[in-house]
Scaffold this active site. Structure first.
Site, PDB file in Angstrom:
ATOM      1  N   LYS A 112    -100.117 -13.382  32.492  1.00 53.19           N
ATOM      2  CA  LYS A 112     -99.387 -12.010  31.858  1.00 53.19           C
ATOM      3  C   LYS A 112     -97.908 -12.244  32.526  1.00 53.19           C
ATOM      4  O   LYS A 112     -96.888 -12.070  31.741  1.00 53.19           O
ATOM      5  CB  LYS A 112     -99.828 -10.789  31.756  1.00 53.19           C
ATOM      6  CG  LYS A 112    -101.366 -10.818  31.345  1.00 53.19           C
ATOM      7  CD  LYS A 112    -101.938  -9.411  31.119  1.00 53.19           C
ATOM      8  CE  LYS A 112    -102.215  -8.806  32.660  1.00 53.19           C
ATOM      9  NZ  LYS A 112    -102.980  -9.624  33.405  1.00 53.19           N
ATOM     10  N   ARG A 136    -101.605 -13.360  48.067  1.00 53.17           N
ATOM     11  CA  ARG A 136    -101.553 -11.729  48.000  1.00 53.17           C
ATOM     12  C   ARG A 136    -102.701 -11.122  48.626  1.00 53.17           C
ATOM     13  O   ARG A 136    -103.867 -11.773  48.414  1.00 53.17           O
ATOM     14  CB  ARG A 136    -101.729 -11.791  46.275  1.00 53.17           C
ATOM     15  CG  ARG A 136    -100.420 -11.026  45.967  1.00 53.17           C
ATOM     16  CD  ARG A 136    -100.288 -10.777  44.359  1.00 53.17           C
ATOM     17  NE  ARG A 136    -101.264 -10.086  43.728  1.00 53.17           N
ATOM     18  CZ  ARG A 136    -101.181  -9.742  42.427  1.00 53.17           C
ATOM     19  NH1 ARG A 136    -100.211 -10.103  41.612  1.00 53.17           N
ATOM     20  NH2 ARG A 136    -102.241  -8.710  41.832  1.00 53.17           N
ATOM     21  N   ARG A 152    -111.799  -7.325  40.640  1.00 49.69           N
ATOM     22  CA  ARG A 152    -110.859  -7.196  39.688  1.00 49.69           C
ATOM     23  C   ARG A 152    -111.264  -7.672  38.225  1.00 49.69           C
ATOM     24  O   ARG A 152    -110.915  -6.789  37.112  1.00 49.69           O
ATOM     25  CB  ARG A 152    -109.485  -7.907  39.997  1.00 49.69           C
ATOM     26  CG  ARG A 152    -108.618  -7.216  41.257  1.00 49.69           C
ATOM     27  CD  ARG A 152    -107.619  -8.173  41.939  1.00 49.69           C
ATOM     28  NE  ARG A 152    -106.682  -8.374  41.094  1.00 49.69           N
ATOM     29  CZ  ARG A 152    -105.945  -9.575  41.409  1.00 49.69           C
ATOM     30  NH1 ARG A 152    -106.052 -10.411  42.437  1.00 49.69           N
ATOM     31  NH2 ARG A 152    -104.929  -9.823  40.426  1.00 49.69           N
TER      32      ARG A 152
HETATM   33  P1  AMP Z   1    -101.627  -6.881  38.644  1.00 46.56           P
HETATM   34  O1  AMP Z   1    -100.337  -7.334  39.452  1.00 46.56           O
HETATM   35  O2  AMP Z   1    -101.273  -6.526  37.267  1.00 46.56           O
HETATM   36  O3  AMP Z   1    -102.548  -7.837  38.769  1.00 46.56           O
HETATM   37  O4  AMP Z   1    -101.837  -5.447  39.554  1.00 46.56           O
HETATM   38  C1  AMP Z   1    -102.309  -5.335  40.781  1.00 46.56           C
HETATM   39  C2  AMP Z   1    -103.157  -4.103  41.293  1.00 46.56           C
HETATM   40  O5  AMP Z   1    -102.464  -3.127  41.104  1.00 46.56           O
HETATM   41  C3  AMP Z   1    -104.398  -3.880  40.097  1.00 46.56           C
HETATM   42  O6  AMP Z   1    -105.534  -4.610  40.534  1.00 46.56           O
HETATM   43  C4  AMP Z   1    -104.376  -2.390  40.208  1.00 46.56           C
HETATM   44  O7  AMP Z   1    -105.156  -2.115  41.517  1.00 46.56           O
HETATM   45  C5  AMP Z   1    -103.020  -2.042  40.384  1.00 46.56           C
HETATM   46  N1  AMP Z   1    -102.422  -1.874  38.806  1.00 46.56           N
HETATM   47  C6  AMP Z   1    -101.710  -2.606  38.252  1.00 46.56           C
HETATM   48  N2  AMP Z   1    -101.513  -1.817  36.937  1.00 46.56           N
HETATM   49  C7  AMP Z   1    -102.294  -1.251  36.970  1.00 46.56           C
HETATM   50  C8  AMP Z   1    -102.522   0.032  35.950  1.00 46.56           C
HETATM   51  N3  AMP Z   1    -101.993  -0.185  34.534  1.00 46.56           N
HETATM   52  N4  AMP Z   1    -103.643   0.803  35.921  1.00 46.56           N
HETATM   53  C9  AMP Z   1    -104.210   0.821  37.271  1.00 46.56           C
HETATM   54  N5  AMP Z   1    -104.027   0.168  38.356  1.00 46.56           N
HETATM   55  C10 AMP Z   1    -102.821  -0.759  38.186  1.00 46.56           C
END
Ligand code: AMP
Length: 214
Positions: free
Chosen positions: A13, A158, A169
């Site tokens: 994404k 990360r 996740r």
């Molecule tokens: P990502 O970079 O999109 O994989 O997001 C990393 C982490 O941020 C996720 O595992 C969640 O802990 C938090 N996070 C990101 N976007 C959201 C969202 N829309 N709702 C809740 N938690 C989020």
């Protein structure tokens, strides 16, 4: 252009969102990046979010919706949403926000990738803290292990890409986010499915073909 990118962590994404935003001259809104930035700056929101992120859990909906409300109004009517919405409550909150702003979504793009590939993509991911170049120890390793090809800095992983957190996740995606595909299938917004297990350029081309007006 107003598009949601849906897909499991590691589906691509972020990569595709950045390419799409550049191509169409719209903003990419990544809630994950907004949260990581808040964590880096040590804001109250960042401090609250960090414990959820480190555990691979979702940050509470009200925190996320407040954050998105702040940025969406300023996006000039066009955006690529990456990593948001992730729960039904967030999707409903987004609907309300779009209605307020008198905006409609053009499409929901679902990036599909098998779980074993996702695990390798996430647990193999390394990035450069200096120039943000991204590598993968399985698919796209740097010339010298642990060192950035571009600028020579030491690569980092990360915090939430370790094997246990990755598994968590992916479970959270299955349970809380995948049901959004049905939600949007029922909403009237076109939902398009893309095979995300292809080279970046091929995924990009598939998305471009799907977004072309019929
Ligand atoms: P990502 O970079 O999109 O994989 O997001 C990393 C982490 O941020 C996720 O595992 C969640 O802990 C938090 N996070 C990101 N976007 C959201 C969202 N829309 N709702 C809740 N938690 C989020």
């Amino acid at each position: 252009m107003r598009v949601i990118l849906l897909g499991a962590p590691g589906a691509g994404k972020g990569t595709q969102g950045a390419l799409l935003a550049k191509k169409h001259g719209v903003e990419r809104i990544s809630t994950g990046e907004l949260l990581r930035e808040a964590v880096r700056r040590g804001t109250a929101l960042g401090q609250e979010a960090k414990r959820y992120m480190d555990a691979g859990e979702l940050v509470p909906d009200d925190v996320i919706l407040g954050m998105v409300r702040e940025v969406l109004g300023g996006a000039g009517g066009g955006f690529i949403l990456d990593g948001f919405p992730r729960t039904l409550e967030q999707a409903e909150g987004l609907d309300a926000l779009l209605e307020e702003l008198e905006l409609r979504l053009d499409a929901v793009l679902v990036l599909r990738v098998d779980e074993d590939v996702l695990v390798k993509r996430l647990s193999g991911r390394r990035s450069c803290p200096e120039c943000n170049a991204v590598y993968n120890i399985y698919f796209d390793p740097p010339a010298v292990a642990g060192v950035c090809d571009e600028c020579g800095a030491k690569l980092v992983e990360r915090a939430d890409d370790d094997a246990d957190t990755v598994r968590r996740r992916l479970q959270v995606y299955e349970r809380q986010t995948r049901p959004l595909i049905d939600y949007y299938e029922r909403s009237g917004t076109p939902v398009k499915y893309i095979d995300g297990d292809q080279p970046v350029e091929a995924v990009q081309a598939a998305i471009a073909a799907m977004l072309k007006p019929a």
